[in-house]
Design a protein around this motif. Structure first.
Motif, PDB file in Angstrom:
ATOM      1  N   GLU A 156      -1.108   3.203  -3.731  1.00 56.76           N
ATOM      2  CA  GLU A 156      -0.494   2.086  -4.450  1.00 56.76           C
ATOM      3  C   GLU A 156      -1.611   1.099  -4.724  1.00 56.76           C
ATOM      4  OE1 GLU A 156       3.008   1.609  -5.179  1.00 56.76           O
ATOM      5  OE2 GLU A 156       2.109   0.081  -6.433  1.00 56.76           O
ATOM      6  N   PHE A 157      -1.829   0.748  -5.983  1.00 58.96           N
ATOM      7  CA  PHE A 157      -2.965  -0.119  -6.292  1.00 58.96           C
ATOM      8  C   PHE A 157      -2.850  -1.424  -5.508  1.00 58.96           C
ATOM      9  CE2 PHE A 157      -5.114  -3.426  -8.730  1.00 58.96           C
ATOM     10  CZ  PHE A 157      -6.400  -2.933  -8.617  1.00 58.96           C
ATOM     11  N   CYS A 158      -3.876  -1.731  -4.714  1.00 61.05           N
ATOM     12  CA  CYS A 158      -3.785  -2.851  -3.771  1.00 61.05           C
ATOM     13  C   CYS A 158      -5.010  -3.753  -3.841  1.00 61.05           C
ATOM     14  CB  CYS A 158      -3.597  -2.320  -2.363  1.00 61.05           C
ATOM     15  SG  CYS A 158      -4.877  -1.168  -1.855  1.00 61.05           S
TER      16      CYS A 158
ATOM     17  N   MET B 173      -9.627   2.998   0.257  1.00 65.70           N
ATOM     18  CA  MET B 173      -8.707   2.832   1.387  1.00 65.70           C
ATOM     19  C   MET B 173      -8.170   4.212   1.766  1.00 65.70           C
ATOM     20  SD  MET B 173      -5.542   0.214   1.660  1.00 65.70           S
ATOM     21  CE  MET B 173      -4.411   0.274   3.043  1.00 65.70           C
TER      22      MET B 173
ATOM     23  N   HIS C 118      -9.030  -0.542  -3.514  1.00 66.06           N
ATOM     24  CA  HIS C 118      -7.901   0.391  -3.379  1.00 66.06           C
ATOM     25  C   HIS C 118      -8.397   1.835  -3.266  1.00 66.06           C
ATOM     26  CE1 HIS C 118      -4.532   2.899  -4.543  1.00 66.06           C
ATOM     27  NE2 HIS C 118      -5.127   3.205  -5.664  1.00 66.06           N
TER      28      HIS C 118
ATOM     29  N   HIS D 167       0.867  -1.178   0.000  1.00 70.48           N
ATOM     30  CA  HIS D 167       0.000   0.000   0.000  1.00 70.48           C
ATOM     31  C   HIS D 167       0.907   1.232   0.000  1.00 70.48           C
ATOM     32  CE1 HIS D 167      -3.414  -2.590   1.199  1.00 70.48           C
ATOM     33  NE2 HIS D 167      -2.540  -3.183   1.988  1.00 70.48           N
TER      34      HIS D 167
ATOM     35  N   CYS E 281      -4.756   5.711   0.131  1.00 75.38           N
ATOM     36  CA  CYS E 281      -3.747   4.774  -0.341  1.00 75.38           C
ATOM     37  C   CYS E 281      -3.437   5.106  -1.799  1.00 75.38           C
ATOM     38  CB  CYS E 281      -4.281   3.351  -0.222  1.00 75.38           C
ATOM     39  SG  CYS E 281      -3.133   2.103  -0.829  1.00 75.38           S
TER      40      CYS E 281
HETATM   41 CU1  CUA Z   1      -4.058   0.052  -0.173  1.00 78.28          CU
HETATM   42 CU2  CUA Z   1      -4.225   0.924  -2.394  1.00 78.28          CU
END
Ligand code: CUA
Length: 389
Positions: free
Chosen positions: A230-232, A239, A236, A193, A228
């Protein structure tokens, strides 16, 4: 109509026929561009990287602006030079097309000029940027708060007595005192993340198995929004988090309240909600003092990667800061809370079958059950010291 007239008409029609689609395409593309710009600005309405508040964010903003002004100056210079060359050296009607202008390939003066100036600019940007990069990543002297990213919310742990175990575990709202530089230890419990509250500092990845240090501070009280970056996975975009900066007195009062354990409610509806919570919610959620160890065996305070709910109502938001806990008039946002408990995956995409996000209780709880659970949740402390404006 003469033969020449017919030919002219054909030529005009042909050229219009080829130009019109190009024009239409240009209009359509610019429309699309405007739409995308408008949509992206809607999505990040409360996240404002252009208005730095914390020292670190100001440092980043200063570098960004300096690089931006330099790039703009170079851009303007090149645009003007191109325009001058186009006008000055354009072909004139009586020019001989075979008569080329004087060729300057290999002109030392020109080559050196357009090599040395960019080198100087890049060296200058490097010299001012690299110390800032190291400075921003360094650990400070202030208190430390542990930040854990997981699909799809943020947990914050405070070790108040500095004995190595957390004393306060909360989620979504990162509460900090005004005027103090806070050390963040950023970790991840699953995938990568990235923690970003742009008004306080830049982005810092949360990587499984690693501890990343980051510092934030705010000179003024307020709520600062982040997400967030960062693609998670599936949620995502859902978040999010917020930093809540409090005056020292308010912060101390907040700490004191967070340290208190919860107790069994006495009112009928809340008590029934408390019992239902014990049947359906404690395999993931912890409430200090009453439901201490999540049924999956995790220790007190933390839980099976679901937010600790002990002081839920002292927060301003829930479900990865996607929903507000309070309405604009200060009343509890019962409607969203109730819908969330009823069918969380319907409100926020999740893969609850794979322990990523909360499961749906739509088939399990009836309307009275939902009312009672929400009544119980509403008794868990609050209201927050600072409300979103
Ligand atoms: Cu955690 Cu995007």
């Amino acid at each position: 109509m003469t033969a020449t007239d017919t030919k002219l008409t054909e030529v005009t029609t042909n050229s219009m026929a080829t130009h019109r689609p190009i024009l239409h395409r240009a209009v359509r593309l610019s429309g699309l561009f405007v739409l995308i710009t408008a949509l992206t600005s809607c999505a990040t309405g409360r996240i404002d990287p252009t208005d730095p508040i914390g020292e670190n964010a100001k440092q980043i903003d200063g570098l960004m602006r300096l690089s931006g002004y330099l790039a703009a100056a170079v851009g303007v210079f090149v645009a003007i030079a191109v325009a001058v060359v186009i006008v000055k050296f354009r072909a004139r009607p009586d020019d001989d097309p075979n008569d080329l202008p004087e060729q300057i390939h290999g002109n030392k003066k020109a080559e050196l000029t357009w090599t040395i100036i960019p080198v100087i600019l890049l060296v200058f940007l490097t010299v001012i940027t690299i110390p800032a990069v190291f400075d921003l990543s360094g650990k400070g002297d202030g208190r430390t708060i542990k930040v854990e990213g997981q699909q799809w919310w943020w947990q914050f742990s405070y070790d108040i007595d500095e004995d190595g175990t957390p004393d306060i575990v909360t989620a979504n709202d990162l509460v900090i005192p005004v005027g103090e530089e806070i050390n963040l230890e950023i970790l991840s419990n699953d995938v990568i993340h990235s923690f970003w509250i742009p008004q306080l500092n830049g982005k810092k990845d949360a990587v499984p198995g690693r501890v990343h240090h980051w510092r934030i501070s705010s000179p003024v009280p307020g709520i600062f929004y982040g997400e967030c970056t960062e693609f998670c996975g599936l949620s995502h975009a859902n978040m999010q988090m917020r930093a809540v900066a409090l005056e020292q007195d308010d912060y101390d009062a907040w700490v004191e309240e967070q340290m208190k354990a919860s107790s069994v409610p006495t009112a009928a509806s809340a008590k029934r909600g408390y019992d239902l919570f014990g049947q359906h919610c404690v395999s993931c959620h912890v409430v200090n003092g009453v439901y201490e160890a999540a049924a999956n065996g995790n220790a007190n305070l933390t839980s099976g990667y679901a937010p600790n709910l002990t002081h839920l109502m002292t927060r301003t938001s829930f479900a990865g800061s996607v929903f507000e806990l309070y309405n604009d008039d200060g009343s509890v946002n019962i409607a969203d809370l109730r819908e969330w408990v009823r069918n969380a995956p319907d409100r926020k995409p999740a893969r609850s079958d794979n322990r990523q996000g909360m499961v749906s209780f739509a088939e399990v709880l009836n309307e009275t059950d939902l009312d009672d659970i929400v009544t119980y949740l509403s008794t868990l402390g609050g209201p927050p010291p600072l409300m979103p404006s």
